[in-house]
Every structure is written in structure tokens, then in C-alpha cells.
Scaffold this motif. Sequence first.
Motif, PDB file in Angstrom:
ATOM      1  N   LEU A   1      20.600   9.215  16.530  1.00 22.91           N
ATOM      2  CA  LEU A   1      20.033  10.187  15.601  1.00 22.91           C
ATOM      3  C   LEU A   1      18.658   9.722  15.125  1.00 22.91           C
ATOM      4  CD1 LEU A   1      20.675  12.874  14.190  1.00 22.91           C
ATOM      5  CD2 LEU A   1      21.663  11.548  12.311  1.00 22.91           C
ATOM      6  N   ALA A   2      18.494   8.427  14.887  1.00 22.84           N
ATOM      7  CA  ALA A   2      17.200   7.874  14.459  1.00 22.84           C
ATOM      8  C   ALA A   2      16.154   8.045  15.558  1.00 22.84           C
ATOM      9  CB  ALA A   2      17.348   6.400  14.083  1.00 22.84           C
ATOM     10  N   GLU A   3      16.530   7.770  16.789  1.00 24.33           N
ATOM     11  CA  GLU A   3      15.600   7.955  17.907  1.00 24.33           C
ATOM     12  C   GLU A   3      15.186   9.423  18.017  1.00 24.33           C
ATOM     13  OE1 GLU A   3      17.253   6.329  21.503  1.00 24.33           O
ATOM     14  OE2 GLU A   3      17.730   4.432  20.500  1.00 24.33           O
ATOM     15  N   TRP A   4      16.156  10.322  17.901  1.00 30.50           N
ATOM     16  CA  TRP A   4      15.872  11.753  17.964  1.00 30.50           C
ATOM     17  C   TRP A   4      14.945  12.163  16.819  1.00 30.50           C
ATOM     18  CZ3 TRP A   4      16.747  15.715  14.547  1.00 30.50           C
ATOM     19  CH2 TRP A   4      16.543  16.995  15.044  1.00 30.50           C
ATOM     20  N   ALA A   5      15.208  11.644  15.620  1.00 33.07           N
ATOM     21  CA  ALA A   5      14.409  11.995  14.438  1.00 33.07           C
ATOM     22  C   ALA A   5      12.968  11.521  14.596  1.00 33.07           C
ATOM     23  CB  ALA A   5      15.034  11.404  13.179  1.00 33.07           C
ATOM     24  N   GLU A   6      12.768  10.322  15.134  1.00 32.32           N
ATOM     25  CA  GLU A   6      11.414   9.812  15.362  1.00 32.32           C
ATOM     26  C   GLU A   6      10.637  10.744  16.283  1.00 32.32           C
ATOM     27  OE1 GLU A   6       9.636   7.326  14.159  1.00 32.32           O
ATOM     28  OE2 GLU A   6      11.167   6.207  13.068  1.00 32.32           O
ATOM     29  N   ALA A   7      11.290  11.186  17.345  1.00 35.40           N
ATOM     30  CA  ALA A   7      10.632  12.100  18.284  1.00 35.40           C
ATOM     31  C   ALA A   7      10.352  13.443  17.620  1.00 35.40           C
ATOM     32  CB  ALA A   7      11.492  12.280  19.532  1.00 35.40           C
ATOM     33  N   LYS A   8      11.303  13.936  16.856  1.00 32.22           N
ATOM     34  CA  LYS A   8      11.154  15.233  16.182  1.00 32.22           C
ATOM     35  C   LYS A   8      10.027  15.181  15.153  1.00 32.22           C
ATOM     36  CE  LYS A   8      13.030  19.177  14.299  1.00 32.22           C
ATOM     37  NZ  LYS A   8      12.485  20.362  14.913  1.00 32.22           N
ATOM     38  N   ALA A   9       9.959  14.103  14.398  1.00 37.83           N
ATOM     39  CA  ALA A   9       8.949  13.982  13.341  1.00 37.83           C
ATOM     40  C   ALA A   9       7.551  13.805  13.914  1.00 37.83           C
ATOM     41  CB  ALA A   9       9.291  12.821  12.417  1.00 37.83           C
ATOM     42  N   GLY A  10       7.454  13.192  15.073  1.00 38.08           N
ATOM     43  CA  GLY A  10       6.163  13.024  15.720  1.00 38.08           C
ATOM     44  C   GLY A  10       5.124  12.288  14.888  1.00 38.08           C
ATOM     45  N   GLY A  11       5.558  11.373  14.037  1.00 37.16           N
ATOM     46  CA  GLY A  11       4.615  10.614  13.217  1.00 37.16           C
ATOM     47  C   GLY A  11       4.166  11.334  11.954  1.00 37.16           C
ATOM     48  N   ARG A  12       4.627  12.564  11.768  1.00 36.04           N
ATOM     49  CA  ARG A  12       4.242  13.345  10.593  1.00 36.04           C
ATOM     50  C   ARG A  12       4.894  12.818   9.324  1.00 36.04           C
ATOM     51  NH1 ARG A  12       6.374  17.483   7.983  1.00 36.04           N
ATOM     52  NH2 ARG A  12       8.062  17.810   9.455  1.00 36.04           N
ATOM     53  N   ILE A  13       6.078  12.223   9.464  1.00 37.56           N
ATOM     54  CA  ILE A  13       6.756  11.605   8.326  1.00 37.56           C
ATOM     55  C   ILE A  13       7.136  10.177   8.712  1.00 37.56           C
ATOM     56  CG2 ILE A  13       7.660  13.811   7.519  1.00 37.56           C
ATOM     57  CD1 ILE A  13      10.399  12.915   8.463  1.00 37.56           C
ATOM     58  N   ALA A  14       7.343   9.338   7.721  1.00 37.07           N
ATOM     59  CA  ALA A  14       7.773   7.959   7.957  1.00 37.07           C
ATOM     60  C   ALA A  14       9.293   7.930   7.934  1.00 37.07           C
ATOM     61  CB  ALA A  14       7.212   7.033   6.885  1.00 37.07           C
ATOM     62  N   ILE A  15       9.885   7.502   9.016  1.00 33.49           N
ATOM     63  CA  ILE A  15      11.340   7.353   9.069  1.00 33.49           C
ATOM     64  C   ILE A  15      11.619   5.869   9.036  1.00 33.49           C
ATOM     65  CG2 ILE A  15      13.432   7.742  10.410  1.00 33.49           C
ATOM     66  CD1 ILE A  15      12.074  10.303  11.434  1.00 33.49           C
TER      67      ILE A  15
ATOM     68  N   GLN B   1       0.862  -1.179   0.000  1.00 28.72           N
ATOM     69  CA  GLN B   1       0.000   0.000   0.000  1.00 28.72           C
ATOM     70  C   GLN B   1       0.897   1.227   0.000  1.00 28.72           C
ATOM     71  OE1 GLN B   1      -2.536  -0.089   3.410  1.00 28.72           O
ATOM     72  NE2 GLN B   1      -3.373  -2.087   2.924  1.00 28.72           N
ATOM     73  N   PRO B   2       0.470   2.306  -0.632  1.00 28.54           N
ATOM     74  CA  PRO B   2       1.315   3.505  -0.627  1.00 28.54           C
ATOM     75  C   PRO B   2       1.415   4.112   0.768  1.00 28.54           C
ATOM     76  CG  PRO B   2      -0.754   3.930  -1.777  1.00 28.54           C
ATOM     77  CD  PRO B   2      -0.752   2.485  -1.395  1.00 28.54           C
ATOM     78  N   GLU B   3       2.558   4.691   1.077  1.00 32.10           N
ATOM     79  CA  GLU B   3       2.765   5.395   2.339  1.00 32.10           C
ATOM     80  C   GLU B   3       2.232   6.808   2.152  1.00 32.10           C
ATOM     81  OE1 GLU B   3       3.171   6.667   5.729  1.00 32.10           O
ATOM     82  OE2 GLU B   3       4.183   4.727   5.627  1.00 32.10           O
ATOM     83  N   PRO B   4       1.229   7.202   2.933  1.00 32.64           N
ATOM     84  CA  PRO B   4       0.639   8.528   2.740  1.00 32.64           C
ATOM     85  C   PRO B   4       1.538   9.671   3.212  1.00 32.64           C
ATOM     86  CG  PRO B   4      -0.398   7.426   4.593  1.00 32.64           C
ATOM     87  CD  PRO B   4       0.539   6.437   3.963  1.00 32.64           C
ATOM     88  N   ARG B   5       2.484   9.352   4.081  1.00 35.92           N
ATOM     89  CA  ARG B   5       3.371  10.400   4.605  1.00 35.92           C
ATOM     90  C   ARG B   5       4.647  10.478   3.777  1.00 35.92           C
ATOM     91  NH1 ARG B   5       4.296   7.826  10.308  1.00 35.92           N
ATOM     92  NH2 ARG B   5       4.496   6.061   8.911  1.00 35.92           N
TER      93      ARG B   5
END
Length: 146
Positions: free
Chosen positions: A95-109, A72-76
Motif C-alpha cells: 500500500l505504501a509503494e502504491w501510495a508513493e506512486a499515486k502521490a507522485g511527490g505531491r505529498i510527503a508519505i 526545516q518545515p516540510e512544504p508538502r
Amino acid sequence: MEQDIVSDPSGVIAIVQRHAHREGPLLPILHDVQTEFGCVDESAIRAIALALNLSRAEVHGVVSFYHDFRKQPEPRPVLKLCRAEACQARGSEPLAEWAEAKAGGRIAIEPVYCLGLCSVGPNALIGGEVHARLDQPALGALIEAL
């Protein structure tokens, strides 16, 4: 009943025809379908299998083996962050952990394992563009831009 995401199988067939001259065309076809439609869904798997005279199970096996292919396409927006050993040695895990928190689910990391720029890691891939020498400010700017 499952709705087909790839609503026009002729688009998939056109991609298959572009690669028909190649030996072992399945992976290039799957990559092009993924790029054009954002996923390789069941209708695409059926069309590719039929066009290449493969079983649906064979095509599905390849799609499910490689983490780059989606059903399925990723909407983010998607940011792929290298998690291979060289980037880990340069701090990609925190850095990945920090990025996940920064993105807040708005983008797919998503993790990716080696972008081929080991000497200038950590690295990320957004679309087809590689970003090197990432730290929190640089990665934060990328996240904000998405």
C-alpha cells in the motif's frame, strides 16, 4: 549564513514557559514547537537549551533521535502511513509503494511505527487525524483530498 526559520524566539520561550512546571519538559516543548512552527530549527534549539539550562548538544540529540522532529518545515502535506508489524501483516508495505506512486511527490508519505489501532490497520495519520482500515481506494481518496 543560515536563516532562522523560527524568526521569533519569544514564541519558543512562550512554549517553554507553558511547560516549565513539568518534570522533564523537553519532549512536550519540542512537540509544541514542531506543531507551531513546522520544525525545530537551530534557533529553537538554542532558545530551548538556554531556557532549560541544557547544552545545545543535549537538545540536538533529542531532536535528531526522534524522526518526528524536522530541522526545516516540510512544504508538502504529510501523510504518515503505519509500517509496524500489524499493519505490515495487513498489507501496508504494498500500500505504501502504491501510495508513493499515486502521490507522485505531491505529498510527503512518511513511515510511522504504530498508531495504536493495530486491529483496524493499515492506518495513516494526517495532521492529528487517524484514518483506519485503509485500502487503495480509501488511501487514494485521502491523497486526492490533500
